[in-house]
Write an enzyme that holds these catalytic residues in place. Structure first.
Site, PDB file in Angstrom:
ATOM      1  N   CYS A  41       6.542  -3.439  -5.990  1.00  0.00           N
ATOM      2  CA  CYS A  41       5.217  -3.432  -6.631  1.00  0.00           C
ATOM      3  C   CYS A  41       5.361  -3.036  -8.092  1.00  0.00           C
ATOM      4  CB  CYS A  41       4.298  -2.435  -5.911  1.00  0.00           C
ATOM      5  SG  CYS A  41       2.668  -2.271  -6.675  1.00  0.00           S
TER       6      CYS A  41
ATOM      7  N   CYS B 291       3.606  -7.336  -2.169  1.00  0.00           N
ATOM      8  CA  CYS B 291       4.702  -6.660  -1.473  1.00  0.00           C
ATOM      9  C   CYS B 291       5.078  -7.396  -0.195  1.00  0.00           C
ATOM     10  CB  CYS B 291       4.330  -5.202  -1.166  1.00  0.00           C
ATOM     11  SG  CYS B 291       2.753  -4.995  -0.291  1.00  0.00           S
TER      12      CYS B 291
ATOM     13  N   CYS C 257      -0.475   7.761  -8.282  1.00  0.00           N
ATOM     14  CA  CYS C 257      -1.093   9.057  -8.580  1.00  0.00           C
ATOM     15  C   CYS C 257      -2.548   9.127  -8.125  1.00  0.00           C
ATOM     16  CB  CYS C 257      -1.008   9.316 -10.075  1.00  0.00           C
ATOM     17  SG  CYS C 257       0.667   9.166 -10.731  1.00  0.00           S
TER      18      CYS C 257
ATOM     19  N   CYS D 231      -5.365  -3.653  -3.844  1.00  0.00           N
ATOM     20  CA  CYS D 231      -4.063  -3.480  -3.191  1.00  0.00           C
ATOM     21  C   CYS D 231      -4.226  -3.334  -1.676  1.00  0.00           C
ATOM     22  CB  CYS D 231      -3.376  -2.249  -3.759  1.00  0.00           C
ATOM     23  SG  CYS D 231      -1.885  -1.759  -2.885  1.00  0.00           S
TER      24      CYS D 231
ATOM     25  N   ASN E  34      -4.075   6.402 -13.398  1.00  0.00           N
ATOM     26  CA  ASN E  34      -3.414   6.003 -12.162  1.00  0.00           C
ATOM     27  C   ASN E  34      -3.107   4.519 -12.267  1.00  0.00           C
ATOM     28  OD1 ASN E  34      -2.542   5.569  -9.517  1.00  0.00           O
ATOM     29  ND2 ASN E  34      -4.611   5.388  -8.721  1.00  0.00           N
ATOM     30  N   GLY E  35      -1.824   4.166 -12.166  1.00  0.00           N
ATOM     31  CA  GLY E  35      -1.453   2.760 -12.232  1.00  0.00           C
ATOM     32  C   GLY E  35      -0.230   2.547 -13.101  1.00  0.00           C
TER      33      GLY E  35
ATOM     34  N   CYS F 208      -4.419  -8.191  -3.323  1.00  0.00           N
ATOM     35  CA  CYS F 208      -3.043  -8.279  -3.791  1.00  0.00           C
ATOM     36  C   CYS F 208      -2.140  -7.922  -2.619  1.00  0.00           C
ATOM     37  CB  CYS F 208      -2.791  -7.324  -4.957  1.00  0.00           C
ATOM     38  SG  CYS F 208      -1.063  -7.362  -5.508  1.00  0.00           S
TER      39      CYS F 208
ATOM     40  N   TYR G 252      -0.879   2.378   4.067  1.00  0.00           N
ATOM     41  CA  TYR G 252      -0.210   3.670   3.963  1.00  0.00           C
ATOM     42  C   TYR G 252      -0.852   4.669   3.007  1.00  0.00           C
ATOM     43  CZ  TYR G 252       3.436   7.090   2.823  1.00  0.00           C
ATOM     44  OH  TYR G 252       4.125   8.243   2.587  1.00  0.00           O
TER      45      TYR G 252
ATOM     46  N   GLY H 148       0.339  12.330  -4.730  1.00  0.00           N
ATOM     47  CA  GLY H 148       1.314  12.773  -5.724  1.00  0.00           C
ATOM     48  C   GLY H 148       1.587  14.252  -5.611  1.00  0.00           C
TER      49      GLY H 148
END
Length: 455
Positions: free
Chosen positions: A393, A448, A8, A247, A108-109, A445, A253, A34
């Site tokens: 994720c 993925c 989000c 991240c 968000n998360g 991180c 992306y 979002g």
């Protein structure tokens, strides 16, 4: 991009005239994060008002309902479901009345211990109206024995784990918190008001600042709380020891190319990813084309490094929703064809390199290859500007289950055969980190890509 759901967008505005309108424009600039629902809460110092609904920012808000959101402070949210279900009860901001007054929160998360906390709260008599992680925080704050909201928020935060960029709005103050790992991006900006006073804005991406003429100041630090109150500069408290693991997929992306994320400009990083991919994988071809829009910067980098001409060989229809929204395979494939259309004159008889940012399920990639072959491509070489996505994720991105990730169950050769390409290559993890100009000590991180989870 092939079948990732996004996390989000959040925004908080403080000490600004028409704060809700600034939040609206900020949410509009972050619509890519979002598209399921949008909402804004505002405070005039006496009361908090909230408007939220399903749909895009421009369909939820108009001049009439923005006028109802008067006040000098506002928080806003664009939702794509990463936890919870598709209902209005799961739209944000989440508003609550409790013993200290009123409060609204945007998040968000994902909280990785949400189910454990929810179960304990229910056993102790809590009643939940939604399936969101965010509502857990409301209950923890309401049940806290601390005397002021600031201490109650800290008390609640120290009980949760996972990824969170949070903005809490009371009637008079705004509190901003980022998790100790700093998984998701979160930036602080400054706004010059017409009367000469200074206002502040926090947002998931710095692109939100450009539209409201705000000046980027810095990132909210991992483990930091910022407190905004009238006639005072923001107060910073380090409530947790920082253990930064931002991240890495934000660069691949999620983030807009014009955003500055974790201290680096996204466009610049993506272009370098294309350069690194060309250095790692040399292919004999006539043209380089991107999968729009997320593959454009990497394709430019690949073209410049390889000296193979860049062409916009695929045109995207921006009025078609993202393909992962459709529940069936048939509908997803149809929406790819509705969304992406090739220019035959550029492609016919050519050996084509196609640059995309990632492959998740493989559905979209196979459709793109088929579309290009239908346009007369002599060869189709799929080049991915990130490593194979092998793990889901749990930190705010609604990825498919591991068994649905094509790279988790097929080799590169098998995927190449499945998508019907002449060749398939991925950027190495080392090449991705090289694009970020980071060494072994930079702890992104990248679960993925390597399956090693931070939390």
């Amino acid at each position: 991009m092939d079948s990732f759901k996004e996390e989000c967008a959040v925004v908080g505005v403080y000490n600004c005239q028409n704060a809700a309108k600034l939040a609206y424009y900020s949410l509009f600039s972050m619509q890519h994060r979002g598209q399921e629902a949008s909402g804004i809460s505002s405070s005039d110092g006496k009361k908090i008002k909230t408007i939220k609904n399903h749909g895009l920012v421009t369909s939820v808000f108009d001049e009439e309902n923005l006028k109802k959101l008067s006040g000098y402070a506002a928080v806003g949210h664009n939702r794509y479901s990463t936890a919870g279900e598709d209902s209005m009860l799961d739209a944000q901001p989440v508003f609550a009345r409790y013993d200290l007054g009123e409060m609204s929160v945007v998040h968000n998360g994902n909280l990785t211990n949400a189910q454990e906390l929810r179960k304990k709260l229910i056993e102790n008599g809590a009643i939940f109206q939604s399936f969101m992680d965010t509502e857990i925080l409301i209950h923890l704050i309401a049940k806290s024995e601390k005397k002021c909201l600031q201490d109650r928020i800290i008390d609640a935060i120290l009980q949760v784990q996972g990824a969170y960029s949070l903005v809490f709005l009371s009637r008079s103050k705004m509190f901003v918190i980022r998790d100790a790992n700093g998984f998701r991006p979160f930036s602080l900006g400054k706004i010059q008001n017409d009367d000469g006073s200074v206002g502040y804005i926090v947002a998931s991406e710095s692109c939100a600042f450009d539209l409201v003429n705000a000046q980027y100041v810095r990132d909210v630090q991992p483990g930091e709380m910022l407190i905004f109150e009238a006639n005072k500069p923001p107060q910073s408290l380090q409530i947790m020891s920082p253990t930064p693991h931002p991240c890495i997929f934000e660069y691949v992306y999620f983030a807009r190319p014009d955003s500055k994320v974790f201290g680096r400009t996204v466009y610049d990083v993506r272009k370098k990813m294309g350069i690194e991919l060309a250095r790692e994988k040399s292919i004999d071809a006539d043209i380089v084309i991107p999968v729009p829009d997320s593959g454009v910067a990497a394709a430019l980098g690949y073209s410049q490094e390889s000296k193979i001409p860049f062409e916009l060989g695929i045109i995207r229809n921006h009025y078609i929703g993202r393909t992962f929204i459709e529940p069936t395979q048939t509908m997803r494939e149809l929406k790819v064809r509705l969304k992406l259309n090739p220019i035959r004159e550029l492609i016919e008889g050519k050996k084509v390199i196609v640059i995309d940012d990632s492959i998740v399920r493989g559905t979209t990639s196979r459709q793109i290859v088929r579309i290009l072959r239908g346009a007369g491509a002599k060869e189709v070489h799929m080049c991915i500007s990130s490593p194979p996505t092998i793990s889901p994720c749990y930190y705010g991105v609604d990825t498919p289950n591991k068994e649905d990730l094509i790279s988790a169950r097929m080799s590169v050769e098998q995927i190449c055969e499945y998508i019907e390409a002449d060749s398939l290559v991925y950027l190495s993890l080392q090449g991705l980190r090289q694009s970020l100009e980071c060494g072994q000590s930079d702890s992104f991180c990248q679960a993925c890509f390597d399956g090693k989870y931070v939390v």
